[in-house]
Write a protein that holds these residues in place. Sequence first.
Motif, PDB file in Angstrom:
ATOM      1  N   GLY A 238       1.356   3.127   4.897  1.00 20.98           N
ATOM      2  CA  GLY A 238       1.162   2.124   3.845  1.00 20.98           C
ATOM      3  C   GLY A 238       2.206   1.026   3.843  1.00 20.98           C
ATOM      4  O   GLY A 238       1.906  -0.131   3.528  1.00 20.98           O
TER       5      GLY A 238
ATOM      6  N   GLU B 292      -0.513   7.344  11.888  1.00 25.05           N
ATOM      7  CA  GLU B 292      -0.884   8.692  11.453  1.00 25.05           C
ATOM      8  C   GLU B 292      -2.296   8.982  11.953  1.00 25.05           C
ATOM      9  O   GLU B 292      -3.180   8.130  11.844  1.00 25.05           O
ATOM     10  CB  GLU B 292      -0.847   8.803   9.923  1.00 25.05           C
ATOM     11  CG  GLU B 292       0.548   8.720   9.343  1.00 25.05           C
ATOM     12  CD  GLU B 292       0.545   8.974   7.844  1.00 25.05           C
ATOM     13  OE1 GLU B 292      -0.510   9.350   7.314  1.00 25.05           O
ATOM     14  OE2 GLU B 292       1.615   8.788   7.217  1.00 25.05           O
TER      15      GLU B 292
ATOM     16  N   TRP C 195       0.847  -1.194   0.000  1.00 26.81           N
ATOM     17  CA  TRP C 195       0.000   0.000   0.000  1.00 26.81           C
ATOM     18  C   TRP C 195       0.886   1.249   0.000  1.00 26.81           C
ATOM     19  O   TRP C 195       1.873   1.321   0.753  1.00 26.81           O
ATOM     20  CB  TRP C 195      -0.878   0.026   1.244  1.00 26.81           C
ATOM     21  CG  TRP C 195      -2.140  -0.768   1.126  1.00 26.81           C
ATOM     22  CD1 TRP C 195      -3.377  -0.313   0.819  1.00 26.81           C
ATOM     23  CD2 TRP C 195      -2.272  -2.172   1.343  1.00 26.81           C
ATOM     24  NE1 TRP C 195      -4.292  -1.338   0.812  1.00 26.81           N
ATOM     25  CE2 TRP C 195      -3.624  -2.506   1.132  1.00 26.81           C
ATOM     26  CE3 TRP C 195      -1.382  -3.197   1.666  1.00 26.81           C
ATOM     27  CZ2 TRP C 195      -4.119  -3.786   1.243  1.00 26.81           C
ATOM     28  CZ3 TRP C 195      -1.857  -4.475   1.781  1.00 26.81           C
ATOM     29  CH2 TRP C 195      -3.213  -4.777   1.569  1.00 26.81           C
ATOM     30  N   ARG C 196       0.552   2.203  -0.832  1.00 27.49           N
ATOM     31  CA  ARG C 196       1.292   3.475  -0.837  1.00 27.49           C
ATOM     32  C   ARG C 196       0.722   4.452   0.183  1.00 27.49           C
ATOM     33  O   ARG C 196       1.463   5.210   0.799  1.00 27.49           O
ATOM     34  CB  ARG C 196       1.237   4.108  -2.230  1.00 27.49           C
ATOM     35  CG  ARG C 196       2.010   3.327  -3.285  1.00 27.49           C
ATOM     36  CD  ARG C 196       2.147   4.148  -4.554  1.00 27.49           C
ATOM     37  NE  ARG C 196       0.841   4.533  -5.110  1.00 27.49           N
ATOM     38  CZ  ARG C 196       0.164   3.810  -5.989  1.00 27.49           C
ATOM     39  NH1 ARG C 196       0.675   2.662  -6.411  1.00 27.49           N
ATOM     40  NH2 ARG C 196      -1.008   4.226  -6.445  1.00 27.49           N
ATOM     41  N   ASN C 197      -0.599   4.401   0.353  1.00 26.99           N
ATOM     42  CA  ASN C 197      -1.260   5.365   1.238  1.00 26.99           C
ATOM     43  C   ASN C 197      -1.598   4.735   2.581  1.00 26.99           C
ATOM     44  O   ASN C 197      -1.764   3.517   2.686  1.00 26.99           O
ATOM     45  CB  ASN C 197      -2.546   5.879   0.574  1.00 26.99           C
ATOM     46  CG  ASN C 197      -2.257   6.554  -0.759  1.00 26.99           C
ATOM     47  OD1 ASN C 197      -1.244   7.247  -0.898  1.00 26.99           O
ATOM     48  ND2 ASN C 197      -3.149   6.337  -1.728  1.00 26.99           N
TER      49      ASN C 197
END
Length: 666
Positions: free
Chosen positions: A523, A639, A488-490
Amino acid sequence: MRLPKLGVRTRILAVALVPSMALALSGIGATGTLVDRAHRARTWADEMRAGIAPTRELIEAVQAERQLTLWRLAGAEVDVRQLTTARQRLDTAVRLLAPAQSELSRIGPDAMGQATDALGETSKHLAVIRSGIDAGTVTVADAYTFYNRIPQGVMAGVAVVQRTAPDSATAVELAQAADVLRSLEAMSRANALAAALLDGNRLTPELGTEYLSLVGYYRTRVGDIVDAPDEQQAAVARTLVQSAAWQRLGSVEPVLAQRTLAPSEGPAKRSAPQPLPISVPEWQRSADEVTHGLAELWQAENAEAQHLAVAAAAETTRNSLWAGAGMVVVAVLAILVALELANRIIRRLRRLRDRTLALAADELPATMRRLAAGQDLGTEPAAPVLDFGRDEIGQVARAFGHAHASAVGAARAEARTREGVKSVFIAIAHRSQVVVHRQLEILDEAQARQENPALLDIYFRLDHLAIRERRNAENLIVLAGGRPGRQWRNPVALLELVRSAAGETVDYTRVRIGRLPAVFLVGAAVADAIHLLSELVDNAATFSPPQSWVEITGSAVGRGIVVEISDQGMGMPAEELERGNDLLSAAPDFAVTRLSEDSRMGLFVVSRLAARHDISVRLSDSDHGGVRAIVLFPARLIERGNSGDPTVAGPDSTLAADSRNRPRAR
């Protein structure tokens, strides 16, 4: 009574003296045994020589009487005087063979006595069968069967003689002679059966098949003898095959074979049979010539076998004398040299002891410590130099050096093997992942196009199974030290992450999600976090009653976010709980043997995943008597979201309806 401890020198002298005396005695005994064996081989050859002529005469006599008898029973014209002469000849042959039979029974095994007894018993019934033949009460088949027993008895005796041969060369020669004898008997039987085919008569189906088999057998066997390794035997067979008599027989036998195949009823029976290419007398002269040639070849083979047996007996006698003398000489020399060798051996053993102690106490431990520390030894380590000669002491020294090198090599090989196994696991798992990812894409497409609730439910169950299979493949990758393909990037919300993890388990309907902080996980850690939580949820569901709940709750703490997974099972004993926590905190190296000994393989995977992101996982007793898994995600992986409410997903929320809402890999 305890014997006094002897020194090495005394033991060496005793070791030399005792075998020397035993060697001398063994030499005397071996010499006597070999001389006796040579005597028995010579006796065997003499008895064989005495039995060849009467055996050949018996075979030829029974073949002559069998042929004349079968021809007479078949309706052919047979001179009564020839038949009477043949019968007298067979009676004489039986009497002449009796002394040889008696002697062979005496020196041979029990099987030889049985073979000679059977032959003698058959001979006693000659008068009865002849009376029935003269009276016309005996059929062709019965006469054929009776006269075949005598050659069969001879062949049984030949087989026994072959087994009692004094050496392998003689046995091989006798085997070749037996092949010739069987070929001769097959030809004689076929010639005797042919009488019924001369004047339009027919053989019974059984005898017709017998005739075809006999002709094919003896022609095939003689053809094999032509190509035999024994050049002398092959030359004789080649001359026989190239003779005019053999060719004439070859022209007659196909015609007779055709008659055996002719129908016995209908119009074909009234048609005239194909005539013979040569006259009957000429055919019989050719058969007699070929029979004589095969008999001569058989007798020559037996004579060669006797010659080999005599030569073997002479060689055995000579070798026995040389062996006995050599053993005595060796025994004397061993006693004289033993004292000098004892002193030399003692000195060399002392040097070897000192050198090997130094190697075992200093050099080998140092090398093993370097390997255990992961240091690269460069090229393959050579064995330490222990030069103590080429004899047994030198071999012991070299063996110790090889053991040193093998120990180091084994440690390096084990490391390479582990890496190889890991690579294989990763390759297999990646292939499985490709298939599962493709399956999930197809299922998503099918769900998007389908509106039938029943089919959607089936698609969902298939989708769930595929997700579990993907996690199994990822387990292999994690255990082998690799990274799963999902990424996952996000950031992903903790609630969605927990739901996705619970949705990948078998009993996802038993999972109840409590209040969770409204935070997001970076991510890079999402895939491993989902995998880690799904393994813990799976363990909780597996080791708790099927009607109980598995609860997932979370809260924010000073070091990050804590997620707790609690079951209502029987719990774990204190020692097992401690071992589990040690495993989770130590991130053990991949070991197949250790995995096979632990039923909770998921803990290995959890330990690896937790160590990769500094996630803390601990096991403890839950309030309901089961086990609680406490997962601490460090603050660097968290986050904060934009929601004002620090928590989402109220208590008693389950995954029965919305577990399909899992985060998708990008």
